[in-house]
Design a protein around this motif. Structure first.
Motif, PDB file in Angstrom:
ATOM      1  N   TYR A 128       0.249  -0.865   0.024  1.00 19.17           N
ATOM      2  CA  TYR A 128      -0.203   0.118   0.134  1.00 19.17           C
ATOM      3  C   TYR A 128       0.933   1.199   0.485  1.00 19.17           C
ATOM      4  O   TYR A 128       0.688   1.962  -0.764  1.00 19.17           O
ATOM      5  CB  TYR A 128      -0.882   0.502   1.470  1.00 19.17           C
ATOM      6  CG  TYR A 128      -2.030   1.345   1.319  1.00 19.17           C
ATOM      7  CD1 TYR A 128      -2.900   1.570   0.944  1.00 19.17           C
ATOM      8  CD2 TYR A 128      -1.682   2.579   1.937  1.00 19.17           C
ATOM      9  CE1 TYR A 128      -3.657   2.340   0.690  1.00 19.17           C
ATOM     10  CE2 TYR A 128      -2.251   3.321   2.106  1.00 19.17           C
ATOM     11  CZ  TYR A 128      -3.042   3.494   1.473  1.00 19.17           C
ATOM     12  OH  TYR A 128      -3.719   4.530   1.085  1.00 19.17           O
ATOM     13  N   GLU A 132       0.107   1.916  -3.932  1.00 18.11           N
ATOM     14  CA  GLU A 132      -0.964   2.006  -3.948  1.00 18.11           C
ATOM     15  C   GLU A 132      -1.080   3.556  -3.773  1.00 18.11           C
ATOM     16  O   GLU A 132      -1.951   4.403  -4.348  1.00 18.11           O
ATOM     17  CB  GLU A 132      -2.077   0.997  -3.256  1.00 18.11           C
ATOM     18  CG  GLU A 132      -3.406   0.963  -3.312  1.00 18.11           C
ATOM     19  CD  GLU A 132      -3.756  -0.549  -3.984  1.00 18.11           C
ATOM     20  OE1 GLU A 132      -3.069  -1.134  -3.787  1.00 18.11           O
ATOM     21  OE2 GLU A 132      -4.877  -0.196  -3.913  1.00 18.11           O
ATOM     22  N   SER A 133      -0.603   3.677  -2.623  1.00 15.33           N
ATOM     23  CA  SER A 133      -1.383   5.247  -2.167  1.00 15.33           C
ATOM     24  C   SER A 133      -0.036   5.886  -2.606  1.00 15.33           C
ATOM     25  O   SER A 133      -0.442   7.938  -2.879  1.00 15.33           O
ATOM     26  CB  SER A 133      -0.462   5.347  -1.078  1.00 15.33           C
ATOM     27  OG  SER A 133       0.442   5.741  -0.497  1.00 15.33           O
ATOM     28  N   LYS A 159      -3.622  -3.793   3.008  1.00 16.81           N
ATOM     29  CA  LYS A 159      -2.265  -3.190   2.483  1.00 16.81           C
ATOM     30  C   LYS A 159      -1.247  -3.908   1.779  1.00 16.81           C
ATOM     31  O   LYS A 159      -0.652  -3.696   0.987  1.00 16.81           O
ATOM     32  CB  LYS A 159      -1.578  -2.491   4.147  1.00 16.81           C
ATOM     33  CG  LYS A 159      -2.863  -1.552   4.926  1.00 16.81           C
ATOM     34  CD  LYS A 159      -1.238  -1.725   5.810  1.00 16.81           C
ATOM     35  CE  LYS A 159      -2.006  -0.247   6.788  1.00 16.81           C
ATOM     36  NZ  LYS A 159      -1.722  -0.687   8.287  1.00 16.81           N
TER      37      LYS A 159
END
Ligand code: DAH
Length: 336
Positions: A128, A132-133, A159
């Motif tokens: 994450y 992803e973030s 996550k």
């Protein structure tokens, strides 16, 4: 009387027995071989006494001489034993900081006076924060660049999988989520990627700058890059920015510095005269949102470079293969 026998035995003993005193007692002592022979001589005829007596005396003298010689030889050896008290002793070798540690300290010292807060985020990170973030959803092809080591059997439904931190950018959203603004972060941590060659090692360090405040724009980023180049690399070194694409910055750049080995002519290491230091850009609004920061109020820039490579580009280091840094070869390490 067997004088020859005594002589032979004495010579054998002299060769095989180390303790000279023991041999002396055995042959010259009060109850030794010679004394015993003289005792026996008493019962011999006068003519035999006249013949054997001097022979025995000669043998006695011979034994005394040989023993004395042996003793002298020993004391000579002792006299010239290899203990020279006036010779200077061997100094214990004193180590020094590894070149990477020196680089880390120098980099931190350049940024500290500007108010950057030095942090160190995890070496094992969640997918994450690593992707992803940073605006790289699952299965997005942009992730391929990072040659990531995934850690099996360690995943979290929210996550994703655990990874060996592939870049220090994974600290960006972690820093934002602390909820303190403005941000001036310097995240300097260890990263890992599946790559090994003249320019890459699987375990390396990166440093990541992140500045978030109201009204931050590209001129602030350019100013900081120039400041770093002059303070770290020394006068005469040039940087340039090239347009590039990263999912977590918009616009994005790559920063190059002219090669220290060939000073821009092109060599085996740099090929074109320029060496890529790393990436930079203005933080993407989506990333700010992941960090719970309002992109309408705040803007920011970020940059991330490899520590080892940055050090290699410093004037005068002349390191032509990044793998030397981890070879543990003293001939290399002692030069820095
Ligand atoms: N994380 C990138 C890498 O490892 C480098 C990078 C690019 C960092 C752009 C940044 C950035 O902060 O804005 O290749």
């Amino acid at each position: 009387m067997e004088i020859e026998k005594i002589k032979k035995q004495f010579k054998k003993d002299l060769e095989s027995i180390k303790d000279i005193e023991k041999i002396r007692i055995r042959y010259l002592g009060k109850k030794g071989e010679i004394a015993w022979a003289f005792k026996q001589l008493k019962s011999f005829s006068l003519t035999a006494k006249k013949k054997i007596g001097p022979e025995l005396n000669n043998l006695k003298r011979e034994i005394e001489d040989l023993l004395e010689k042996r003793l002298k030889g020993r004391s000579n050896q002792q006299q010239f034993s290899p203990l020279y008290k006036s010779l200077p002793g061997k100094k214990p070798e004193i180590g020094h900081l590894h070149i990477t540690t020196q680089a880390i300290r120098e980099i931190v010292n350049v940024f500290k006076p500007l108010g950057f807060n030095r942090v160190r985020y995890n070496e094992v990170e969640w997918d994450y924060f690593a992707f992803e973030s940073l605006n790289m959803p699952k299965e997005h092809p942009a992730r391929d660049e990072w040659e990531t080591f995934f850690i099996q059997d360690l995943s979290n439904p929210k996550k994703g999988k655990a990874v060996i931190t592939p870049h220090t950018s994974s600290g960006q959203v972690r820093e934002m989520l602390k909820g303190e603004l403005p941000i001036r972060m310097l995240n300097l941590s260890r990263c890992g990627r599946r790559e090994i060659n003249i320019n890459h090692i699987p375990s390396f360090y990166q440093f990541e700058g992140l500045v978030i405040d109201k009204g931050i724009n590209i001129t602030h980023l350019r100013g900081l890059l120039d400041y770093f180049a002059q303070n770290f690399f020394g006068p005469g070194r040039k940087t340039r920015i090239r347009p590039f694409h990263f999912k977590f910055t918009e616009p994005s750049f790559e920063i190059d510095i002219n090669c220290d080995l060939c000073l821009g002519k092109g060599c085996r290491f740099c090929k074109s005269g320029w060496v890529e230091l790393g990436g930079a850009g203005m933080v993407h609004p989506n990333v700010l949102k992941f960090g719970k920061i309002d992109p309408c109020k705040y803007t920011g820039f970020a940059f991330g470079w490899g520590v080892e490579r940055t050090y290699m580009m410093k004037s005068g280091t002349k390191i032509n293969d990044i793998r030397h840094l981890f070879s543990n070869d003293f001939r290399f390490l002692e030069q820095f």
